[in-house]
Write a protein that holds these residues in place. Structure first.
Motif, PDB file in Angstrom:
ATOM      1  N   GLY A 136      21.684  -2.227   7.506  1.00  0.00           N
ATOM      2  CA  GLY A 136      22.050  -1.482   6.301  1.00  0.00           C
ATOM      3  C   GLY A 136      21.567  -2.215   5.058  1.00  0.00           C
ATOM      4  O   GLY A 136      21.567  -3.449   4.999  1.00  0.00           O
ATOM      5  N   GLY A 137      21.107  -1.428   4.057  1.00  0.00           N
ATOM      6  CA  GLY A 137      20.659  -2.029   2.799  1.00  0.00           C
ATOM      7  C   GLY A 137      19.199  -2.448   2.804  1.00  0.00           C
ATOM      8  O   GLY A 137      18.636  -2.772   1.769  1.00  0.00           O
ATOM      9  N   VAL A 138      18.594  -2.465   4.001  1.00  0.00           N
ATOM     10  CA  VAL A 138      17.143  -2.732   4.088  1.00  0.00           C
ATOM     11  C   VAL A 138      16.439  -1.377   4.068  1.00  0.00           C
ATOM     12  O   VAL A 138      16.857  -0.445   4.746  1.00  0.00           O
ATOM     13  CB  VAL A 138      16.802  -3.503   5.384  1.00  0.00           C
ATOM     14  N   HIS A 139      15.365  -1.258   3.262  1.00  0.00           N
ATOM     15  CA  HIS A 139      14.676   0.026   3.111  1.00  0.00           C
ATOM     16  C   HIS A 139      13.489   0.111   4.062  1.00  0.00           C
ATOM     17  O   HIS A 139      12.504  -0.605   3.877  1.00  0.00           O
ATOM     18  CB  HIS A 139      14.186   0.189   1.673  1.00  0.00           C
ATOM     19  N   PHE A 140      13.578   0.973   5.064  1.00  0.00           N
ATOM     20  CA  PHE A 140      12.442   1.137   5.979  1.00  0.00           C
ATOM     21  C   PHE A 140      11.697   2.424   5.654  1.00  0.00           C
ATOM     22  O   PHE A 140      12.249   3.520   5.725  1.00  0.00           O
ATOM     23  CB  PHE A 140      12.924   1.167   7.434  1.00  0.00           C
ATOM     24  N   ILE A 141      10.421   2.298   5.289  1.00  0.00           N
ATOM     25  CA  ILE A 141       9.576   3.451   4.946  1.00  0.00           C
ATOM     26  C   ILE A 141       8.287   3.349   5.756  1.00  0.00           C
ATOM     27  O   ILE A 141       7.407   2.555   5.440  1.00  0.00           O
ATOM     28  CB  ILE A 141       9.230   3.456   3.438  1.00  0.00           C
ATOM     29  N   PRO A 142       8.154   4.158   6.808  1.00  0.00           N
ATOM     30  CA  PRO A 142       6.936   4.093   7.620  1.00  0.00           C
ATOM     31  C   PRO A 142       5.696   4.491   6.800  1.00  0.00           C
ATOM     32  O   PRO A 142       5.802   5.315   5.886  1.00  0.00           O
ATOM     33  CB  PRO A 142       7.189   5.120   8.731  1.00  0.00           C
ATOM     34  N   GLY A 143       4.559   3.914   7.127  1.00  0.00           N
ATOM     35  CA  GLY A 143       3.329   4.223   6.397  1.00  0.00           C
ATOM     36  C   GLY A 143       2.107   4.141   7.287  1.00  0.00           C
ATOM     37  O   GLY A 143       2.160   3.600   8.403  1.00  0.00           O
ATOM     38  N   HIS A 144       1.005   4.715   6.815  1.00  0.00           N
ATOM     39  CA  HIS A 144      -0.242   4.695   7.579  1.00  0.00           C
ATOM     40  C   HIS A 144      -1.436   4.767   6.639  1.00  0.00           C
ATOM     41  O   HIS A 144      -1.744   5.833   6.109  1.00  0.00           O
ATOM     42  CB  HIS A 144      -0.270   5.882   8.563  1.00  0.00           C
ATOM     43  N   PRO A 145      -2.122   3.638   6.436  1.00  0.00           N
ATOM     44  CA  PRO A 145      -3.365   3.686   5.670  1.00  0.00           C
ATOM     45  C   PRO A 145      -4.471   4.282   6.544  1.00  0.00           C
ATOM     46  O   PRO A 145      -4.785   3.720   7.596  1.00  0.00           O
ATOM     47  CB  PRO A 145      -3.642   2.211   5.345  1.00  0.00           C
ATOM     48  N   VAL A 146      -5.008   5.437   6.138  1.00  0.00           N
ATOM     49  CA  VAL A 146      -6.050   6.090   6.948  1.00  0.00           C
ATOM     50  C   VAL A 146      -7.381   5.439   6.603  1.00  0.00           C
ATOM     51  O   VAL A 146      -8.181   5.952   5.814  1.00  0.00           O
ATOM     52  CB  VAL A 146      -6.074   7.611   6.705  1.00  0.00           C
ATOM     53  N   ALA A 147      -7.597   4.296   7.185  1.00  0.00           N
ATOM     54  CA  ALA A 147      -8.788   3.496   6.904  1.00  0.00           C
ATOM     55  C   ALA A 147      -8.986   2.574   8.085  1.00  0.00           C
ATOM     56  O   ALA A 147      -8.038   2.233   8.776  1.00  0.00           O
ATOM     57  CB  ALA A 147      -8.592   2.677   5.633  1.00  0.00           C
ATOM     58  N   GLY A 148     -10.200   2.161   8.305  1.00  0.00           N
ATOM     59  CA  GLY A 148     -10.454   1.249   9.415  1.00  0.00           C
ATOM     60  C   GLY A 148     -11.932   1.130   9.667  1.00  0.00           C
ATOM     61  O   GLY A 148     -12.745   1.798   9.033  1.00  0.00           O
ATOM     62  N   THR A 149     -12.274   0.232  10.566  1.00  0.00           N
ATOM     63  CA  THR A 149     -13.634   0.189  11.084  1.00  0.00           C
ATOM     64  C   THR A 149     -13.455   0.109  12.593  1.00  0.00           C
ATOM     65  O   THR A 149     -12.332   0.076  13.089  1.00  0.00           O
ATOM     66  CB  THR A 149     -14.427  -1.054  10.608  1.00  0.00           C
ATOM     67  N   GLU A 150     -14.557   0.082  13.323  1.00  0.00           N
ATOM     68  CA  GLU A 150     -14.458  -0.011  14.769  1.00  0.00           C
ATOM     69  C   GLU A 150     -14.228  -1.449  15.221  1.00  0.00           C
ATOM     70  O   GLU A 150     -14.125  -1.710  16.419  1.00  0.00           O
ATOM     71  CB  GLU A 150     -15.715   0.587  15.416  1.00  0.00           C
ATOM     72  N   GLN A 151     -14.163  -2.379  14.282  1.00  0.00           N
ATOM     73  CA  GLN A 151     -13.981  -3.774  14.653  1.00  0.00           C
ATOM     74  C   GLN A 151     -12.514  -4.167  14.624  1.00  0.00           C
ATOM     75  O   GLN A 151     -11.682  -3.471  14.060  1.00  0.00           O
ATOM     76  CB  GLN A 151     -14.837  -4.648  13.736  1.00  0.00           C
ATOM     77  N   SER A 152     -12.188  -5.280  15.279  1.00  0.00           N
ATOM     78  CA  SER A 152     -10.791  -5.701  15.306  1.00  0.00           C
ATOM     79  C   SER A 152     -10.682  -7.218  15.243  1.00  0.00           C
ATOM     80  O   SER A 152     -11.679  -7.927  15.358  1.00  0.00           O
ATOM     81  CB  SER A 152     -10.098  -5.141  16.560  1.00  0.00           C
ATOM     82  N   GLY A 153      -9.469  -7.712  15.039  1.00  0.00           N
ATOM     83  CA  GLY A 153      -9.243  -9.159  14.968  1.00  0.00           C
ATOM     84  C   GLY A 153      -9.233  -9.660  13.528  1.00  0.00           C
ATOM     85  O   GLY A 153      -9.648  -8.954  12.620  1.00  0.00           O
TER      86      GLY A 153
END
Lengths: 320, 320
Positions: free
Chosen positions: A119-136
């Motif tokens: 309680g009292g912590v604000h959880f707001i899900p999000g998704h930046p629609v950005a990326g490349t095919e690389q990872s790490g």
């Protein structure tokens, strides 16, 4: 106008891959006095690499240690790891903190994470629609979010000020921000991202299994279109496995529509219906024009993949 | 080492779109003393544009006029227009000339064109596996064929010298050259080019028809993967209609394999079989690695579509 960058002073990034790393780099590029970026990754190798390249100001010894004292916590794990991560940090969270994530599926993340938010912590899900095919950790770059959209899916009882601060945060990284409910997000992304990846993976698998054409030939003659699909089919396998499992219903529904459409197209080919093919192919150009006009793509003829072709859509040969 | 560029002295290009225009520009860039490039296009607007930008040395008044006296004739028309074009120029052809084409389907072109080739004229079908999603006389550029493969499908009775000269010709434009029979070509290209285009068109049509997601949303959030497909789905509709009609059997066979594979993947999603998904996604990376190693693609993270990312696969930020 981009928003202010000092919405938060101590930002904890849990997961230092492409997205987490790009957030860290973007934050530190635009950094304000007093900003501290704390990082953690459960993978030892990723943590070592991130340390080596100085991705964050402070590397924490655990996820819980990272979030203690942070005013913003960003979960950057594969979608199905979000619940476990939230459970792990739950006891270290304190009232007033904002918690968000960057997962590609929002309904599942909300269901997994919300039970672990005190309680009292604000959880707001999000998704930046950005990326490349690389990872790490080495794949990140500060400009990844510029002019891309970040979708926030605030639950009905979300605190207005927390939402405003998180919106400012993403705008500070150059992103545009919009809100929608989690289910609609998952349906929209099923067509703009999940099904494109699925059919790219599927095409590569088909090529692999064809008896009459060798893999060597597929590679050699891939410039005819195939290579464009291998680009997105080389994205992180763990991340994408989780997306398809976590967004099962929307993916299956959109996939059903794709297969229906394919049945019509297949019949047109079998029956030699050139008019239907032409009309459908012609219509596809309109959507692309819309994407270019919306600033989500350049008009440069990338298919040729030639260094002499500029980003502005003009052949450099014409201007030299 | 690239081949010599003076295999032919008078080259007639029939059809001045992306491919014909790029051949003209490539020839003239590397041109040798005495080389004359003659052009013709049955479309008045294309002919006018080609004239305006000086694409060829001489613009002919008809296809027949263009081929008279040429030692190489290149048919650059949509696949199903090849037969009519060959019939039109038939009477103007003379022994010793080499005739080739650039069509994306070879069995159909061979069947359409061969009956109109007089004795003593060497007809060798060909296909440069190169292109961009753009079309028309302004879309061409001299470097289009560099390091790409051109496939020739010489019939059994092909004259060795004519084949050697045509091979030299393509090598002179920077292309690599390989030979195979027409049916095998059509099967290979069905997976490396035709099906990729078909599913890209199909995905765009699916997005267009979805009830729960607006076209505006598809455009806005296309950076998640969808936009990559619109790129190849904006290729010339006439050319592609013809490809699917002319390569019907191979396309339907490969499409069948694609749909089989999709059925397996769909079941894995429905049943929550994460291991199958992970293994398949992981395998896709190997083929991409092969394509990059074969010089048919750059490793640069293009998905981000950011001007600061170099062609060498390194983020410029790392080197600045």
């Amino acid at each position: 106008m981009p928003g202010k960058t000092n919405a938060f002073d101590r930002v904890a990034i849990l997961g230092l891959g492409l997205i987490g790393g790009s957030i860290a780099l973007g934050l530190r590029r635009k950094g304000h006095a007093g900003l501290v970026v704390v990082g953690y990754d459960s993978d030892d190798a990723a943590r070592a690499t991130a340390g080596e390249i100085g991705l964050v100001d402070e590397m924490a010894a655990s996820a819980s240690a990272a979030v203690a004292g942070a005013d913003l916590v960003i979960l950057c794990a594969p979608v199905r790891a979000m619940g476990g991560l939230a459970e792990e940090i739950s006891a270290a969270l304190s009232p007033g903190q904002v918690v968000t994530d960057v997962g590609s599926v929002k309904g599942s993340v909300l269901a997994q994470v919300a039970p672990h938010i005190p309680g009292g912590v604000h959880f707001i899900p999000g998704h930046p629609v950005a990326g490349t095919e690389q990872s790490g950790p080495r794949a990140g770059f500060a400009e990844l979010f510029e002019d891309r959209w970040t979708i926030l899916t605030p639950p009905g009882d979300t605190d207005d000020e927390a939402l405003a601060r998180l919106t400012d945060f993403w705008q500070g990284l150059g992103s545009r921000v919009t809100c929608m409910d989690a289910d609609h997000h998952d349906m929209v992304l099923s067509i703009t991202s999940h099904i494109p990846h699925l059919i790219a993976y599927n095409l590569v698998a088909t090529a692999h299994d064809l008896e009459q054409v060798s893999e060597k030939e597929v590679i050699k003659f891939s410039a005819g279109g195939f290579r464009d699909f291998t680009r997105i089919a080389s994205s992180d396998p763990t991340m994408w496995r989780d997306v398809f499992l976590a967004n099962r219903d929307a993916v299956l529904e959109t996939l059903g529509a794709f297969i229906e459409e394919m049945t019509i197209l297949r019949r047109a080919i079998r029956q030699g219906d050139g008019d239907l093919l032409f009309d459908l192919f012609n219509r596809a150009r309109d959507i692309r024009r819309g994407i270019i006009e919306a600033g989500q793509e350049s008009a440069a003829p990338d298919f040729g993949r030639h260094p002499e072709l500029g980003e502005d859509g003009e052949n450099k040969k014409e201007s030299s």
